[in-house]
Design an enzyme around this catalytic site. Structure first.
Site, short mmCIF file in Angstrom:
data_model
loop_
_atom_site.label_atom_id
_atom_site.label_comp_id
_atom_site.label_asym_id
_atom_site.label_seq_id
_atom_site.Cartn_x
_atom_site.Cartn_y
_atom_site.Cartn_z
CB THR A 105 -78.52 -14.65 -16.83
OG1 THR A 105 -78.28 -13.19 -17.19
CG2 THR A 105 -79.88 -14.78 -16.33
CE LYS A 180 -80.53 -10.30 -18.02
NZ LYS A 180 -79.07 -10.70 -18.24
CE LYS A 248 -78.77 -18.91 -19.46
NZ LYS A 248 -78.28 -17.82 -18.90
#
Length: 303
Positions: A105, A180, A248
């Protein structure tokens, strides 16, 4: 999507033997693919070697061996850039026609830039981040959102179907990472709702476990409630997906929101929850440790 039928078995490389990558690589081996693995910490490759995988000395060496596809599953944008563009990265040894599937990701912008650099060497990038957690990785039931050329995806379908249950082509390269980011918005805000519902239940004298059982069967039900709610109630904060990694991902969400000039108020609140827990030293615990931002909840339900 319908499975592709390659004329010969695909030869695979897999980079990144973390919680997700090791489980996904194991499923590829069990599906009959010849898999070569690499990890920055070599010891993490040993369980895959015992399952029958070969171990490469570097991403460059892996690419030089001539695989059809190399999958990547590492933590962050700089890690992906390093294993692709670094001195001993994939491009340093890649042969024309290689397909790289990135399950990490990372930034959609960085993904598009990488794809351009790779195309100069006739290497194709599919960005294919996943959702479903460690349990989905072990079971081979992940949801996979794929950006990139449809023809490359069709060739790689047997690989993706060995690790996922729902594979969706969402658009051009970079679209998988955008999807995502949307997934992480829903996950973070949903988990925040679970934590706050459990806090209200506990404070009102209602057993949170019974509340989960009832709400999960109705309109308030969700993966987060059914899977992480009971872990919170049991004081189980072992990582499937770590808070540090969620932070993150939410930084990527925030960057995307700024680029599109939209305000995501719920994400901002959820991010503060996670930041509070990370400051308490729980950044490497599972995302369900968000509950620690509600001390009255956690102090009364831990065994």
């Amino acid at each position: 999507m319908t499975a592709a039928n390659p004329s010969s078995p695909l030869r695979l490389g897999y980079i990144g033997m973390g919680i997700m990558g090791s489980a996904m690589a194991a499923n590829l081996i069990k599906a009959g693919f010849g898999v070569t693995v690499w990890n920055r910490t070599p010891q993490k490759c040993q369980p895959l070697r015992e399952l029958g995988a070969k171990v490469a000395d570097s991403p460059r060496a892996m690419a030089q061996a001539g695989p059809d596809v190399i999958c990547i599953n590492v933590k962050d944008t700089p890690d992906v850039e390093d294993v692709i563009l670094g001195e001993v990265g994939i491009l340093a040894g890649a042969k024309p026609g290689l397909i790289v599937i990135d399950h990490s990701t990372i930034s959609p912008v960085a993904t598009r830039n990488l794809a351009k650099r790779m195309a100069d060497q006739d290497v194709t990038l599919l960005d294919a981040p996943v959702s479903g957690g460690d349990s989905g990785a072990r079971a081979g039931t992940l949801s996979i959102m794929v950006g990139g050329p449809a023809q490359a995806l069709e060739r790689c379908l047997p690989i993706l179907q060995a690790v996922g249950k729902a594979i969706t082509h969402v658009g051009d390269v970079g679209s998988g990472q955008t999807c995502k980011a949307c997934n992480q918005v829903a996950v973070a805000c949903n988990l925040m709702g679970v934590v706050e519902a459990m806090t209200l239940a506990q404070s009102s004298g209602l057993d949170p476990r019974k509340m989960i059982q009832v709400v999960a069967a109705g309109a308030g039900g969700s993966w987060q409630l059914q899977n992480l709610g009971p872990k919170i109630a049991a004081g189980d904060f072992a990582p499937g997906f770590m808070i540090d990694l969620m932070l993150k991902d939410l930084a990527i969400v925030a960057q995307s929101a700024r680029e599109q000039h939209v305000e995501l108020q719920g994400v901002s609140v959820a991010q503060r929850y996670f930041e509070t827990v990370a400051r308490l030293g729980s950044g490497r615990e599972g995302t369900q440790a968000m509950a620690k931002a509600q001390p009255s909840l956690v102090s009364r339900i831990q065994p």
